[in-house]
Design a protein around this motif. Structure first.
Motif, short mmCIF file in Angstrom:
data_model
loop_
_atom_site.label_atom_id
_atom_site.label_comp_id
_atom_site.label_asym_id
_atom_site.label_seq_id
_atom_site.Cartn_x
_atom_site.Cartn_y
_atom_site.Cartn_z
N ARG A 1 0.81 -1.22 0.00
CA ARG A 1 0.00 0.00 0.00
C ARG A 1 0.84 1.27 0.00
O ARG A 1 0.34 2.35 -0.30
N GLY A 2 2.14 1.14 0.35
CA GLY A 2 2.98 2.33 0.38
C GLY A 2 4.45 2.00 0.18
O GLY A 2 4.95 0.99 0.67
N TYR A 3 5.13 2.88 -0.57
CA TYR A 3 6.56 2.69 -0.86
C TYR A 3 7.21 4.06 -0.99
O TYR A 3 6.63 5.00 -1.55
N SER A 4 8.42 4.18 -0.46
CA SER A 4 9.19 5.42 -0.54
C SER A 4 10.44 5.20 -1.38
O SER A 4 11.18 4.23 -1.14
N ALA A 5 10.67 6.09 -2.34
CA ALA A 5 11.86 5.98 -3.17
C ALA A 5 13.13 6.25 -2.37
O ALA A 5 14.23 5.91 -2.80
N LYS A 6 12.99 6.85 -1.19
CA LYS A 6 14.14 7.17 -0.34
C LYS A 6 14.36 6.13 0.76
O LYS A 6 15.50 5.91 1.18
N LEU A 7 13.27 5.50 1.23
CA LEU A 7 13.38 4.59 2.37
C LEU A 7 13.07 3.14 2.02
O LEU A 7 13.45 2.24 2.77
N GLY A 8 12.38 2.91 0.91
CA GLY A 8 11.97 1.56 0.55
C GLY A 8 10.54 1.29 0.98
O GLY A 8 9.74 2.20 1.16
N PRO A 9 10.18 0.02 1.17
CA PRO A 9 8.81 -0.33 1.56
C PRO A 9 8.41 0.30 2.89
O PRO A 9 9.19 0.28 3.85
N VAL A 10 7.20 0.85 2.95
CA VAL A 10 6.70 1.44 4.19
C VAL A 10 5.39 0.80 4.64
O VAL A 10 5.01 0.91 5.80
N SER A 11 4.67 0.17 3.71
CA SER A 11 3.44 -0.53 4.07
C SER A 11 3.28 -1.73 3.14
O SER A 11 2.67 -1.63 2.07
N MET A 12 3.84 -2.85 3.55
CA MET A 12 3.81 -4.06 2.73
C MET A 12 3.72 -5.30 3.61
O MET A 12 4.29 -5.33 4.70
N THR A 13 3.00 -6.28 3.11
CA THR A 13 2.84 -7.54 3.82
C THR A 13 3.13 -8.69 2.87
O THR A 13 2.66 -8.70 1.73
N GLY A 14 3.90 -9.64 3.34
CA GLY A 14 4.19 -10.83 2.55
C GLY A 14 3.38 -12.00 3.04
O GLY A 14 2.94 -12.03 4.20
N GLY A 15 3.15 -12.96 2.16
CA GLY A 15 2.41 -14.15 2.54
C GLY A 15 3.05 -15.40 1.98
O GLY A 15 3.60 -15.39 0.87
N LEU A 16 2.98 -16.48 2.73
CA LEU A 16 3.48 -17.79 2.29
C LEU A 16 2.34 -18.80 2.40
O LEU A 16 1.76 -18.96 3.48
N THR A 17 2.03 -19.42 1.29
CA THR A 17 1.05 -20.52 1.29
C THR A 17 1.81 -21.80 1.01
O THR A 17 2.41 -21.95 -0.06
#
Length: 237
Positions: free
Chosen positions: A203-219
C-alpha cells in the motif's frame, strides 16, 4: 538541419513508445490465481511484514536504500554474496498470532530479462514452526510487476512515494506450475515434500526509504501422511 531534427524527434518518439510498450505491455506478467488455490493438500498460511525495518534482521551489501540492522550486523561485501539479501522475520498465522520464525536468503538471478518482463531472483526460506518442525522453501521470484507498478512510479513521483493497492504472487518456479519446492526438515515435516507460493501485498513505498506498508504471505501445501491422518482421527475420539 531539418533532417537532423526529424531524426531526433523520431528517435525521441520511438524511445517513448518503446518504454511505454515495455511498461504497459498487457502480455507481460499477467496476474493470475495462485497455483495452490485448488490443491487438496493441507495448507499452511503464514504472513509477515515486508517492511525491512520491521524485520528482526536485515542485511545486504550496504549500497541499497534500505539500512541493514541491527546496528552490528555485517554487510555482505564479499564478491560471492554481494548481490544477496538476508532477512529474518517473525511469521504470523491467519489470526495474526506469532507462529514461527523465517530466514530468507535472496539473490539476483542470471535469468533476468527486463525486455521479457523478467526481474528474477533466487531465494531460499528456512522456516521454523515451534512444536511442528522446520521447512525449507526453494523458489525463483519475478519482481517485474513490483518494479513496474511500485518502484518506477515512486521514483517518478514529485513526492518520491507510491500509494495504492498492489497484490501479486511473486513465485515463478522452479516447478513447471510456477510453485516453489518445499522440503520438510524435522518434526512433523520430516522427509515430506510439498509446494509453496509467496505473495506480496503493498500500500505504500518510498523511493528514499523503501517499503513502508507491505505484507508478505506464504502458502505452503504439505501432503497429509497416513500417520498425521491417524493422529487427527485419534484426537477427535
Amino acid at each position: 538541419m531539418k533532417y537532423f531534427l526529424a531524426f531526433l524527434i523520431g528517435a525521441i518518439v520511438g524511445a517513448t513508445l518503446f518504454v511505454f510498450g515495455l511498461l504497459y505491455n498487457p502480455f507481460l506478467d499477467k496476474p493470475g490465481v495462485s497455483p495452490l488455490a485448488v490443491t487438496k493438500d493441507r495448507k499452511i498460511e503464514l504472513t509477515f511484514s515486508a517492511v525491512p525495518d520491521d524485520a528482526l534482521l536485515y542485511t545486504d551489501n550496504g549500497d541499497t536504500i534500505v539500512t541493514p540492522h541491527p546496528e552490528r550486523v555485517a554487510e555482505l561485501w564479499e564478491p560471492a554474496i554481494n548481490h544477496t539479501r538476508i532477512w529474518v522475520t517473525l511469521l504470523q498465522d491467519s489470526r495474526g498470532a506469532i507462529n514461527g520464525l523465517g530466514i530468507k536468503y535472496s539473490s539476483e538471478s542470471e535469468d533476468t530479462a527486463l525486455l521479457k518482463g523478467k526481474a528474477m531472483a533466487n531465494s531460499l526460506w528456512h522456516i521454523y514452526l515451534p512444536d511442528q518442525g522446520t521447512l525449507l522453501i526453494d523458489q525463483t521470484e519475478n519482481y517485474w510487476s513490483y518494479l513496474r507498478d511500485i518502484v518506477i512510479p515512486a521514483r517518478r513521483s514529485s513526492a518520491d512515494t507510491w500509494r495504492g493497492t498492489f497484490y501479486r504472487i511473486m513465485t515463478a518456479g522452479p516447478s513447471a506450475l510456477g510453485t516453489a519446492r518445499v522440503t520438510g526438515g524435522s518434526g512433523r515435516f520430516d522427509q515430506l515434500l510439498g509446494e509453496a507460493v509467496e505473495s506480496l501485498s503493498a500500500r505504500g513505498y518510498s523511493a528514499k526509504l523503501g517499503p513502508v506498508s507491505m505484507t508478505g504471505g506464504l502458502t505452503i501445501a504439505i501432503p497429509e501422511t497416513e500417520q498425521s491422518a491417524t493422529e487427527r482421527v485419534s484426537s477427535r475420539l
